[in-house]
Design an enzyme around this catalytic site. Structure first.
Site, PDB file in Angstrom:
ATOM      1  N   TYR A  66     -12.442  -2.662  -3.677  1.00 18.95           N
ATOM      2  CA  TYR A  66     -12.880  -2.428  -2.081  1.00 18.95           C
ATOM      3  C   TYR A  66     -14.126  -2.608  -2.152  1.00 18.95           C
ATOM      4  O   TYR A  66     -14.453  -2.039  -0.750  1.00 18.95           O
ATOM      5  CB  TYR A  66     -12.093  -1.165  -0.723  1.00 18.95           C
ATOM      6  CG  TYR A  66     -10.616  -1.627  -0.876  1.00 18.95           C
ATOM      7  CD1 TYR A  66     -10.843  -3.159   0.419  1.00 18.95           C
ATOM      8  CD2 TYR A  66      -9.764  -0.780  -1.321  1.00 18.95           C
ATOM      9  CE1 TYR A  66      -9.276  -2.871   0.583  1.00 18.95           C
ATOM     10  CE2 TYR A  66      -8.295  -1.525  -0.586  1.00 18.95           C
ATOM     11  CZ  TYR A  66      -8.076  -2.714  -0.136  1.00 18.95           C
ATOM     12  OH  TYR A  66      -6.750  -2.641   1.246  1.00 18.95           O
ATOM     13  N   THR A  84      -5.719  -7.205  10.559  1.00 25.35           N
ATOM     14  CA  THR A  84      -6.274  -6.295   9.718  1.00 25.35           C
ATOM     15  C   THR A  84      -5.408  -5.770  10.966  1.00 25.35           C
ATOM     16  O   THR A  84      -4.879  -3.848  10.438  1.00 25.35           O
ATOM     17  CB  THR A  84      -7.431  -5.896   9.998  1.00 25.35           C
ATOM     18  OG1 THR A  84      -7.645  -7.280   9.172  1.00 25.35           O
ATOM     19  CG2 THR A  84      -7.444  -4.753   8.749  1.00 25.35           C
ATOM     20  N   PHE A 144     -15.727   3.691   6.760  1.00 25.58           N
ATOM     21  CA  PHE A 144     -13.601   4.043   6.252  1.00 25.58           C
ATOM     22  C   PHE A 144     -14.443   3.897   4.894  1.00 25.58           C
ATOM     23  O   PHE A 144     -12.967   4.095   4.214  1.00 25.58           O
ATOM     24  CB  PHE A 144     -12.998   3.081   7.390  1.00 25.58           C
ATOM     25  CG  PHE A 144     -13.234   1.801   6.935  1.00 25.58           C
ATOM     26  CD1 PHE A 144     -12.867   1.070   6.297  1.00 25.58           C
ATOM     27  CD2 PHE A 144     -14.035   0.668   8.088  1.00 25.58           C
ATOM     28  CE1 PHE A 144     -13.062  -0.191   5.945  1.00 25.58           C
ATOM     29  CE2 PHE A 144     -14.152  -0.429   8.502  1.00 25.58           C
ATOM     30  CZ  PHE A 144     -13.770  -0.903   6.680  1.00 25.58           C
ATOM     31  N   LYS A 198       0.814  -1.076   0.233  1.00 27.34           N
ATOM     32  CA  LYS A 198       0.214   0.027  -0.196  1.00 27.34           C
ATOM     33  C   LYS A 198       0.641   1.184  -0.054  1.00 27.34           C
ATOM     34  O   LYS A 198       2.083   1.591   0.312  1.00 27.34           O
ATOM     35  CB  LYS A 198      -1.033   0.166   0.910  1.00 27.34           C
ATOM     36  CG  LYS A 198      -1.780  -0.803   1.424  1.00 27.34           C
ATOM     37  CD  LYS A 198      -2.677  -1.340   2.115  1.00 27.34           C
ATOM     38  CE  LYS A 198      -4.042  -2.394   2.611  1.00 27.34           C
ATOM     39  NZ  LYS A 198      -4.724  -2.012   3.710  1.00 27.34           N
ATOM     40  N   GLU A 254      -9.384  -9.726  -7.470  1.00 29.86           N
ATOM     41  CA  GLU A 254      -8.774  -9.302  -8.103  1.00 29.86           C
ATOM     42  C   GLU A 254      -7.202  -9.125  -8.441  1.00 29.86           C
ATOM     43  O   GLU A 254      -7.142  -7.789  -9.411  1.00 29.86           O
ATOM     44  CB  GLU A 254      -8.342  -9.409  -6.302  1.00 29.86           C
ATOM     45  CG  GLU A 254      -9.213  -9.049  -5.266  1.00 29.86           C
ATOM     46  CD  GLU A 254      -8.495  -8.173  -3.855  1.00 29.86           C
ATOM     47  OE1 GLU A 254      -7.751  -9.091  -3.548  1.00 29.86           O
ATOM     48  OE2 GLU A 254      -9.750  -9.073  -3.272  1.00 29.86           O
ATOM     49  N   HIS A 289      -1.629  -5.276   1.647  1.00 29.44           N
ATOM     50  CA  HIS A 289      -3.261  -6.058   1.339  1.00 29.44           C
ATOM     51  C   HIS A 289      -2.570  -7.274   0.682  1.00 29.44           C
ATOM     52  O   HIS A 289      -2.149  -7.579  -0.154  1.00 29.44           O
ATOM     53  CB  HIS A 289      -4.320  -5.203   0.036  1.00 29.44           C
ATOM     54  CG  HIS A 289      -5.177  -6.120  -0.515  1.00 29.44           C
ATOM     55  ND1 HIS A 289      -6.753  -6.114   0.060  1.00 29.44           N
ATOM     56  CD2 HIS A 289      -5.267  -6.555  -1.539  1.00 29.44           C
ATOM     57  CE1 HIS A 289      -7.237  -7.058  -0.326  1.00 29.44           C
ATOM     58  NE2 HIS A 289      -6.440  -7.484  -1.793  1.00 29.44           N
ATOM     59  N   ASN A 331      -2.205  -0.136   7.179  1.00 31.07           N
ATOM     60  CA  ASN A 331      -1.282  -1.136   7.084  1.00 31.07           C
ATOM     61  C   ASN A 331      -0.604  -2.032   6.816  1.00 31.07           C
ATOM     62  O   ASN A 331      -0.431  -3.379   6.734  1.00 31.07           O
ATOM     63  CB  ASN A 331      -2.696  -2.008   7.686  1.00 31.07           C
ATOM     64  CG  ASN A 331      -3.301  -2.337   6.861  1.00 31.07           C
ATOM     65  OD1 ASN A 331      -3.591  -2.484   5.997  1.00 31.07           O
ATOM     66  ND2 ASN A 331      -4.732  -2.845   7.202  1.00 31.07           N
TER      67      ASN A 331
HETATM   68  P1  RTP Z   1      -6.959  -5.200   3.187  1.00 30.97           P
HETATM   69  O1  RTP Z   1      -8.410  -6.237   2.158  1.00 30.97           O
HETATM   70  O2  RTP Z   1      -6.510  -4.055   2.489  1.00 30.97           O
HETATM   71  O3  RTP Z   1      -6.104  -6.768   2.570  1.00 30.97           O
HETATM   72  O4  RTP Z   1      -7.330  -5.831   4.510  1.00 30.97           O
HETATM   73  P2  RTP Z   1      -7.449  -6.880   5.532  1.00 30.97           P
HETATM   74  O5  RTP Z   1      -8.498  -8.458   4.429  1.00 30.97           O
HETATM   75  O6  RTP Z   1      -7.094  -7.257   7.000  1.00 30.97           O
HETATM   76  O7  RTP Z   1      -9.214  -6.429   6.357  1.00 30.97           O
HETATM   77  P3  RTP Z   1     -11.122  -5.532   5.514  1.00 30.97           P
HETATM   78  O8  RTP Z   1     -11.280  -6.624   6.150  1.00 30.97           O
HETATM   79  O9  RTP Z   1     -10.835  -6.280   4.128  1.00 30.97           O
HETATM   80  O10 RTP Z   1     -10.541  -4.293   5.195  1.00 30.97           O
HETATM   81  C1  RTP Z   1      -9.727  -3.163   4.873  1.00 30.97           C
HETATM   82  C2  RTP Z   1      -8.984  -2.298   4.545  1.00 30.97           C
HETATM   83  O11 RTP Z   1     -10.287  -1.348   5.443  1.00 30.97           O
HETATM   84  C3  RTP Z   1      -9.115  -0.363   6.874  1.00 30.97           C
HETATM   85  N1  RTP Z   1      -9.435   0.021   7.754  1.00 30.97           N
HETATM   86  N2  RTP Z   1     -10.036   0.020   8.817  1.00 30.97           N
HETATM   87  N3  RTP Z   1     -10.704   2.057  10.784  1.00 30.97           N
HETATM   88  C4  RTP Z   1     -11.492   1.233  10.683  1.00 30.97           C
HETATM   89  O12 RTP Z   1     -12.147  -0.241  11.267  1.00 30.97           O
HETATM   90  C5  RTP Z   1     -10.845  -0.130   9.514  1.00 30.97           C
HETATM   91  N4  RTP Z   1     -11.382  -1.199   9.714  1.00 30.97           N
HETATM   92  C6  RTP Z   1     -10.710  -1.658   7.688  1.00 30.97           C
HETATM   93  C7  RTP Z   1      -7.737  -1.204   6.413  1.00 30.97           C
HETATM   94  O13 RTP Z   1      -7.050  -0.606   5.743  1.00 30.97           O
HETATM   95  C8  RTP Z   1      -8.173  -2.533   5.810  1.00 30.97           C
HETATM   96  O14 RTP Z   1      -7.557  -3.144   5.923  1.00 30.97           O
HETATM   97 MG    MG Z   2      -9.146  -7.429   3.393  1.00 24.64          MG
END
Ligand code: RTP
Ligand code: MG
Length: 149
Positions: free
Chosen positions: A51, A93, A59, A11, A128, A117, A114
């Site tokens: 996304y 996450t 968010f 990222k 994707e 991805h 973070n």
């Molecule tokens: P990613 O898709 O980016 O690989 O991350 P992930 O699967 O671990 O988490 P996901 O639930 O898919 O969330 C996507 C991205 O959204 C941001 N996020 N912010 N402020 C919040 O509570 C919150 N929750 C999620 C994070 O940057 C996450 O990577």
């Molecule tokens: Mg994700």
């Protein structure tokens, strides 16, 4: 274990913090094989599509603004079980809760920034890879070292 491909992206914060090499190194040393990569700026349309599952979340706007704020390093990695193993290597996450030894656990503290991805399932990986890469962007090759892994 089935040979798989997954979409991994450093990222904007990871690129800005010079973590591309470190992240590529971790995947290489683990034994996975890089089959496609590009440094690129992300359009709002691509970020929103990528996304899309989060579009009703509070968010979402911030997430799209962040991903489009500065270049990302998009990759496809191949290997046995790479989809789930990549997620383990990334950590949870929220980097504050991610285990030491994981990429997020070692390098991050902010859930918004973070670092990395990775696709969360075989279906996400297919979707994707199709969004970020064309078939011509990806390669396939044998490494003589593979028999040692
Ligand atoms: P990613 O898709 O980016 O690989 O991350 P992930 O699967 O671990 O988490 P996901 O639930 O898919 O969330 C996507 C991205 O959204 C941001 N996020 N912010 N402020 C919040 O509570 C919150 N929750 C999620 C994070 O940057 C996450 O990577
Ligand atoms: Mg994700």
């Amino acid at each position: 274990m089935a040979n798989e491909k997954t979409f991994i992206m450093v990222k904007p914060d990871g690129v800005q913090r010079n973590l591309i090499g470190e992240i590529v190194t971790r995947f290489e040393k683990k034994g996975f094989q890089l089959v496609g990569a590009k440094l690129m700026s992300v359009s709002k349309e691509l970020a929103e599509e990528h996304y899309g599952e989060h579009k009703e979340r509070p968010f979402f706007g911030e997430l799209v603004d962040f991903i489009t704020s500065s270049p990302v390093f998009a990759m496809v990695w191949e290997g046995p079980g790479v989809i789930a193993t990549a997620r383990q290597m990334m950590g949870t996450t929220n980097p504050s809760e991610a285990a030491p030894g994981t990429i997020r656990g070692d390098y991050g503290i902010s859930v918004g920034m973070n670092i990395i991805h990775g696709s969360d399932s075989a279906e996400s990986a297919e979707r994707e890879m199709g969004l970020w890469f064309t078939d011509q962007d990806l390669t396939s090759y044998d490494k003589t070292l593979s028999k040692w892994i």
